[in-house]
Design a protein around this motif. Sequence first.
Motif, short mmCIF file in Angstrom:
data_model
loop_
_atom_site.label_atom_id
_atom_site.label_comp_id
_atom_site.label_asym_id
_atom_site.label_seq_id
_atom_site.Cartn_x
_atom_site.Cartn_y
_atom_site.Cartn_z
N THR A 1 0.81 -1.22 0.00
CA THR A 1 0.00 0.00 0.00
C THR A 1 0.83 1.27 0.00
O THR A 1 0.40 2.31 -0.48
CB THR A 1 -0.94 0.03 1.22
OG1 THR A 1 -0.16 -0.10 2.41
CG2 THR A 1 -1.95 -1.10 1.15
N ARG A 2 2.05 1.19 0.56
CA ARG A 2 2.85 2.40 0.73
C ARG A 2 4.33 2.05 0.70
O ARG A 2 4.74 0.98 1.12
CB ARG A 2 2.47 2.98 2.10
CG ARG A 2 2.85 4.33 2.37
CD ARG A 2 2.08 4.91 3.59
NE ARG A 2 1.78 6.24 3.25
CZ ARG A 2 0.63 6.69 2.74
NH1 ARG A 2 -0.36 5.88 2.57
NH2 ARG A 2 0.46 7.94 2.42
N ARG B 1 2.48 9.08 -5.77
CA ARG B 1 1.93 7.73 -5.92
C ARG B 1 2.34 7.13 -7.26
O ARG B 1 2.70 7.85 -8.18
CB ARG B 1 0.42 7.73 -5.79
CG ARG B 1 -0.33 8.40 -6.90
CD ARG B 1 -1.82 8.55 -6.67
NE ARG B 1 -2.20 9.45 -5.60
CZ ARG B 1 -2.14 10.78 -5.66
NH1 ARG B 1 -1.70 11.37 -6.74
NH2 ARG B 1 -2.51 11.50 -4.65
N VAL C 1 -0.10 2.73 -5.27
CA VAL C 1 0.86 2.61 -4.17
C VAL C 1 1.29 4.02 -3.83
O VAL C 1 1.81 4.75 -4.68
CB VAL C 1 2.07 1.75 -4.57
CG1 VAL C 1 3.08 1.68 -3.43
CG2 VAL C 1 1.63 0.36 -5.00
N HIS C 2 1.07 4.42 -2.57
CA HIS C 2 1.44 5.77 -2.12
C HIS C 2 2.92 5.79 -1.78
O HIS C 2 3.45 4.85 -1.18
CB HIS C 2 0.59 6.17 -0.91
CG HIS C 2 -0.86 6.24 -1.24
ND1 HIS C 2 -1.43 7.35 -1.81
CD2 HIS C 2 -1.84 5.33 -1.12
CE1 HIS C 2 -2.71 7.13 -2.01
NE2 HIS C 2 -3.00 5.90 -1.61
N ASP D 1 5.96 7.91 0.14
CA ASP D 1 6.32 8.92 1.14
C ASP D 1 7.80 9.18 1.00
O ASP D 1 8.59 8.26 0.83
CB ASP D 1 6.03 8.42 2.55
CG ASP D 1 4.56 8.10 2.77
OD1 ASP D 1 3.72 8.91 2.33
OD2 ASP D 1 4.27 7.05 3.35
N THR E 1 5.09 -0.96 3.19
CA THR E 1 3.93 -1.18 4.05
C THR E 1 2.93 -2.07 3.33
O THR E 1 2.53 -1.80 2.20
CB THR E 1 3.24 0.15 4.43
OG1 THR E 1 4.21 1.00 5.03
CG2 THR E 1 2.10 -0.07 5.40
#
Length: 169
Positions: free
Chosen positions: A75-76, A90, A98-99, A101, A113
Motif C-alpha cells: 500500500t505504501r 503515488r 501505491v502511495h 512517502d 507497508t
Amino acid sequence: MTDANVSPHHVPVPRRLLPDEVHCSVEPGTALLRMETTGSRQSLLDGAWWPRSRDVERELPPLITALTEHLGPITRVGLDASAWNAIPPRLVVDDRVVHLDSFPVGDDTVLITRGDNDHFSLMVVPPDTPPEAARTAMARAVHADNATQAAEILLAGPPRPAGPPRQPA
C-alpha cells in the motif's frame, strides 16, 4: 578427505552467507528477502534491494510487483528523498495505487507497508556499488540475526579471511 571450506593449503576459505548459486546471480535490480513468520521480527532489516538507478518510476514497479507476490498487496513505500530523483506522491503498479512517502532521512533503507501497519525494511544498495561488495552487503542484511544498521553494512566492505595470511609460494 577434503573439507569444501578449506583450501588445499589448509587456509580456511571465508564462508559466504548466501549459497554460491544465489550469490553469483545477484545483480542490479535484485531484491533479497528474509521472511519471518513470527509476530516480532528481531533483526533490523527484512531484506535488501540493489536498484539499477535512482529513478523511482523505473525501479520501484518491478520491486513492488515482486514483493506483492510474496507479501500481498503493497500500500505504501517510504523512501529517502535525498537518495532518489523526483519522487511522485503515488505510482500505479499492476492496476493498484501505491502511495510514496519521502523523507530526508539518509538511512539507506526503503520502508514497505503491507495493509495498514505491517512494515518491512529493506536496505538499499547504491546502484553504482561494485558487484562483490553489493552481494556481500545484501547477504549480511538478510542474515537472520543481523543487528547492524544499513549504513554500517554498506560501509563495512567484504569480510576478511579467517586465519593467518597466506605466504607466497
